[in-house]
Design a protein around this motif. Structure first.
Motif, PDB file in Angstrom:
ATOM      1  N   PRO A  39       0.843  -1.207   0.000  1.00 55.14           N
ATOM      2  CA  PRO A  39       0.000   0.000   0.000  1.00 55.14           C
ATOM      3  C   PRO A  39       0.873   1.250   0.000  1.00 55.14           C
ATOM      4  N   TYR A  40       0.389   2.268  -0.725  1.00 50.59           N
ATOM      5  CA  TYR A  40       1.205   3.464  -0.903  1.00 50.59           C
ATOM      6  C   TYR A  40       0.392   4.721  -0.651  1.00 50.59           C
ATOM      7  N   PRO A  41       0.980   5.750  -0.065  1.00 48.65           N
ATOM      8  CA  PRO A  41       2.296   5.754   0.577  1.00 48.65           C
ATOM      9  C   PRO A  41       2.248   5.012   1.917  1.00 48.65           C
ATOM     10  N   PRO A  42       3.408   4.534   2.396  1.00 50.44           N
ATOM     11  CA  PRO A  42       3.411   3.795   3.659  1.00 50.44           C
ATOM     12  C   PRO A  42       2.993   4.716   4.809  1.00 50.44           C
ATOM     13  N   GLY A  95      -4.674   7.272   1.866  1.00 49.51           N
ATOM     14  CA  GLY A  95      -5.605   8.253   2.423  1.00 49.51           C
ATOM     15  C   GLY A  95      -5.098   9.639   2.774  1.00 49.51           C
ATOM     16  N   ASP A  96      -3.917  10.044   2.311  1.00 45.78           N
ATOM     17  CA  ASP A  96      -3.416  11.380   2.688  1.00 45.78           C
ATOM     18  C   ASP A  96      -4.447  12.477   2.413  1.00 45.78           C
ATOM     19  N   VAL A  97      -5.047  12.442   1.240  1.00 45.46           N
ATOM     20  CA  VAL A  97      -5.950  13.537   0.859  1.00 45.46           C
ATOM     21  C   VAL A  97      -7.267  13.478   1.631  1.00 45.46           C
ATOM     22  N   ALA A 133      -6.210  -3.067   0.520  1.00 47.93           N
ATOM     23  CA  ALA A 133      -5.269  -2.906   1.637  1.00 47.93           C
ATOM     24  C   ALA A 133      -5.052  -1.416   1.914  1.00 47.93           C
ATOM     25  N   SER A 134      -4.940  -0.622   0.836  1.00 46.82           N
ATOM     26  CA  SER A 134      -4.743   0.821   1.012  1.00 46.82           C
ATOM     27  C   SER A 134      -5.989   1.458   1.620  1.00 46.82           C
ATOM     28  N   ILE A 135      -7.146   1.035   1.121  1.00 47.75           N
ATOM     29  CA  ILE A 135      -8.401   1.589   1.651  1.00 47.75           C
ATOM     30  C   ILE A 135      -8.512   1.303   3.141  1.00 47.75           C
ATOM     31  N   SER A 162     -11.545   0.329 -10.159  1.00 49.69           N
ATOM     32  CA  SER A 162     -10.721   1.157 -11.038  1.00 49.69           C
ATOM     33  C   SER A 162     -11.442   2.443 -11.412  1.00 49.69           C
ATOM     34  N   LEU A 163     -10.685   3.508 -11.478  1.00 51.06           N
ATOM     35  CA  LEU A 163     -11.273   4.782 -11.902  1.00 51.06           C
ATOM     36  C   LEU A 163     -11.761   4.698 -13.345  1.00 51.06           C
ATOM     37  N   LEU A 164     -11.273   3.714 -14.082  1.00 50.95           N
ATOM     38  CA  LEU A 164     -11.754   3.543 -15.460  1.00 50.95           C
ATOM     39  C   LEU A 164     -13.221   3.138 -15.458  1.00 50.95           C
TER      40      LEU A 164
HETATM   41  C1  SAM Z   1       1.393   6.154  -6.195  1.00 49.59           C
HETATM   42  S1  SAM Z   1      -0.097   5.768  -5.398  1.00 49.59           S
HETATM   43  C2  SAM Z   1      -0.706   7.395  -5.012  1.00 49.59           C
HETATM   44  C3  SAM Z   1      -1.627   7.408  -3.827  1.00 49.59           C
HETATM   45  C4  SAM Z   1      -2.190   8.768  -3.469  1.00 49.59           C
HETATM   46  N1  SAM Z   1      -2.854   9.406  -4.585  1.00 49.59           N
HETATM   47  C5  SAM Z   1      -1.123   9.670  -2.916  1.00 49.59           C
HETATM   48  O1  SAM Z   1      -0.585  10.476  -3.663  1.00 49.59           O
HETATM   49  O2  SAM Z   1      -0.815   9.559  -1.737  1.00 49.59           O
HETATM   50  C6  SAM Z   1      -1.146   5.250  -6.710  1.00 49.59           C
HETATM   51  C7  SAM Z   1      -2.493   4.754  -6.209  1.00 49.59           C
HETATM   52  O3  SAM Z   1      -3.357   4.652  -7.338  1.00 49.59           O
HETATM   53  C8  SAM Z   1      -4.091   3.449  -7.243  1.00 49.59           C
HETATM   54  N2  SAM Z   1      -4.491   3.070  -8.613  1.00 49.59           N
HETATM   55  C9  SAM Z   1      -3.711   2.707  -9.637  1.00 49.59           C
HETATM   56  N3  SAM Z   1      -4.439   2.472 -10.738  1.00 49.59           N
HETATM   57  C10 SAM Z   1      -5.726   2.726 -10.388  1.00 49.59           C
HETATM   58  C11 SAM Z   1      -6.962   2.677 -11.065  1.00 49.59           C
HETATM   59  N4  SAM Z   1      -7.037   2.311 -12.346  1.00 49.59           N
HETATM   60  N5  SAM Z   1      -8.079   3.000 -10.401  1.00 49.59           N
HETATM   61  C12 SAM Z   1      -8.045   3.372  -9.104  1.00 49.59           C
HETATM   62  N6  SAM Z   1      -6.897   3.423  -8.389  1.00 49.59           N
HETATM   63  C13 SAM Z   1      -5.751   3.112  -9.027  1.00 49.59           C
HETATM   64  C14 SAM Z   1      -3.142   2.479  -6.606  1.00 49.59           C
HETATM   65  O4  SAM Z   1      -3.816   1.389  -5.994  1.00 49.59           O
HETATM   66  C15 SAM Z   1      -2.441   3.379  -5.602  1.00 49.59           C
HETATM   67  O5  SAM Z   1      -3.085   3.383  -4.365  1.00 49.59           O
END
Ligand code: SAM
Length: 532
Positions: A39-42, A95-97, A133-135, A162-164
């Motif tokens: 999960p990102y960011p840690p 979840g930072d934002v 896991a991130s959620i 997915s946002l798609l």
């Molecule tokens: C580099 S992290 C950035 C997280 C957050 N936006 C931040 O800046 O702290 C990328 C995040 O985008 C999510 N992600 C990647 N492709 C995605 C998609 N198609 N739809 C939704 N989330 C996606 C990943 O699971 C990940 O949590």
């Protein structure tokens, strides 16, 4: 073997069906798997008890995107709009934002602010991510703050997928969203450049953006990350399959970090410099930067192509997050050359060339492109508007009453806590001309910008008083009270009437580098804008 026509046709149709109906919430891709495992960011939810991480302040959204009060709605706005403000955080990760915005909005309600987020129905956050896991981490962070179940005027929703999927009716149902839902504000930071087709990602986000809505997007910058791509490409040349063998990739990077020559351009990557000596303690960060299966970076020109293609001609850039980084004059100090360049590159169409020039001059500064987007207004064709902050005359009522907000508020609190400790105060009293170097977290994106360097320490005092409640006049009065006006040579030089103007000059400088915005004063009343 040649298949009989009906079977070949069936196979063809089946393949087509699979392609067209690919589950938009699919998490089985390499990217999906990566963020499920790392999960990102840690983030450690327990840290919420001690600090709030900074992000883009709600007042910035009003200033740069809406140009009216939406996220800082005056309590006495009349009539208050009855619908809620909807915020989508697409690829919100851990979840930072959502944590920052939900916390700020709840503070506005509980604290003695004169505004709240959204209209009478408040603000609804939708945190969307591929990774469960991130959620879960985002949820836990909100729970630590008492915000998971929402508070009055603030609700939080989670969407896994997915946002798609936003673009398709089926997808929307799959994401649990009501049909035809639209958002006022969409935040997508560090996400779209990880998609197979980033422009498709932007198109999808645009399909759920309200006509008067806006976005904040961050894409990797090609110029600022050259060192990272050297390492990524070297790892590929070594034949390492980063997806099949994540551990090997991590081991190689860890070893490279300590063995590359100190002159390697990797060490100029701003994003990495901000980590100081403590280079990437977390594996998820190392993996994300160096071993990612899908990442691409953009030049300034490519950013504009991306906006035009992904936004299908409907989106336009409202402003860079730190406009000063995209001005050639920031990097060329000769006044004559600056004038010449301005002449050479004047005109709206050429603005992109101007930014591109600044990008070349800024070099490693541009590791990330962060910008605000909005829907083009009727008849508007400009590719870039920029938002400037112009106030008529110093010393006027208008100027004194301007309330200042800062995205750095939380960092500054942290920083000044130590800074104004006993020891520092002694040194400061002995030599009020003392210079301070501003190097708090997040400040690194502006390396080489004057405001970062040796500012009189009194500036820090001003910064620490910017809280989205105090006006310029109140900040000045507080500085006078705290400093004992006239004691300091620096203040004395700008004393008396001029003292207020010093605050003004500092505020304008901080505005230029993206550390401060004015809270819109709502001058024209609700619905009429409230532009400065
Ligand atoms: C580099 S992290 C950035 C997280 C957050 N936006 C931040 O800046 O702290 C990328 C995040 O985008 C999510 N992600 C990647 N492709 C995605 C998609 N198609 N739809 C939704 N989330 C996606 C990943 O699971 C990940 O949590």
């Amino acid at each position: 073997m040649k298949l009989p026509p009906p079977i070949a046709l069936c196979l063809f149709l089946w393949t087509l069906l699979l392609t067209v109906c690919a589950d938009p919430t699919d998490t089985t891709t390499n990217v999906g798997k990566q963020y499920a495992n790392l999960p990102y960011p840690p983030r450690n939810p327990a840290d919420e008890a001690v600090r709030l991480l900074s992000d883009v302040h709600p007042a910035y959204l009003d200033f740069y995107i809406f140009q009216r009060r939406v996220m800082t709605m005056p309590l006495d706005a009349s009539p208050p709009p009855s619908t809620s403000t909807r915020v989508l955080i697409a690829g919100g990760g851990t979840g930072d934002v959502v944590v920052y915005l939900a916390e700020m909005c709840s503070r506005f309600i509980e604290g003695n602010y004169k505004y709240r987020c959204g209209g009478s129905a408040g603000v609804e956050f939708y945190h969307l991510d591929l990774s469960n896991a991130s959620i879960d981490i985002a949820k836990e962070r909100l729970r630590m703050r008492g915000l998971l179940l929402g508070v009055e005027g603030v609700t939080v929703n989670f969407l896994q997928g997915s946002l798609l999927g936003l673009e398709f009716e089926e997808g929307r149902l799959a994401l649990g969203l009501e049909k035809d839902i639209k958002f006022d504000y969409i935040n997508s930071v560090g996400v779209l450049h990880h998609l197979a087709s980033p422009t498709q990602g932007l198109r999808s986000l645009n399909s759920v953006l309200k006509p008067d809505g806006g976005m904040f997007i961050m894409l990797y910058g090609a110029h600022g990350r050259t060192g990272v791509y050297d390492v990524q490409s070297a790892i590929k040349d070594m034949g390492v399959d980063t997806v099949a063998n994540p551990k090997i990739c991590l081991d190689i990077v860890k070893s490279l970090i300590s063995s590359l020559p100190p002159t390697h351009r990797l060490y100029k990557t701003v994003e990495l410099m901000s980590q100081g000596d403590n280079l990437w303690p977390e594996e998820s960060e190392i993996y994300d930067i160096f071993c990612h299966s899908q990442d691409r970076a953009y030049t300034v020109e490519q950013v504009f192509e991306f906006i035009s293609e992904g936004g299908q001609g409907e989106l336009t850039m409202a402003s860079w997050h730190q406009p000063v980084l995209y001005r050639p004059s920031t990097y060329i100090k000769l006044a004559e050359e600056t004038k010449l360049l301005t002449q050479l590159f004047m005109g709206v169409e050429d603005e992109v060339r101007l930014f591109a020039l600044a990008e070349k001059l800024g070099g490693s500064v541009h590791g990330k492109h962060q910008f605000f987007l909005e829907k083009k207004k009727e008849g508007g064709g400009a590719i870039y508007k920029g938002r400037d902050w112009e106030v008529t005359g110093c010393g006027t009522r208008e100027f004194q009453d301007t309330v200042l907000c800062s995205s750095m508020e939380e960092d500054i609190k942290d920083f000044t806590k130590d800074m104004w400790g006993e020891k520092f105060s002694e040194a400061y009293k002995a030599d009020k001309g003392l210079n301070c170097v501003m190097q708090f977290e997040g400040a690194t994106a502006g390396h080489g910008i004057e405001v970062k360097k040796n500012f009189p320490c009194s500036v820090m005092r001003v910064l620490s008083l910017i809280d989205c409640r105090r006006s310029v006049l109140q900040i000045w009065e507080e500085v006078v009270r705290l400093e004992g006006f006239g004691d300091s040579s620096w203040w004395r030089g700008n004393g008396g009437e001029g003292g207020l103007e010093v605050i003004w000059v500092i505020a304008k400088k901080l505005f230029e580098v993206g550390y401060v915005v004015p809270l819109l004063d709502g001058g024209g009343g609700w619905g009429e804008g409230g532009e400065l």
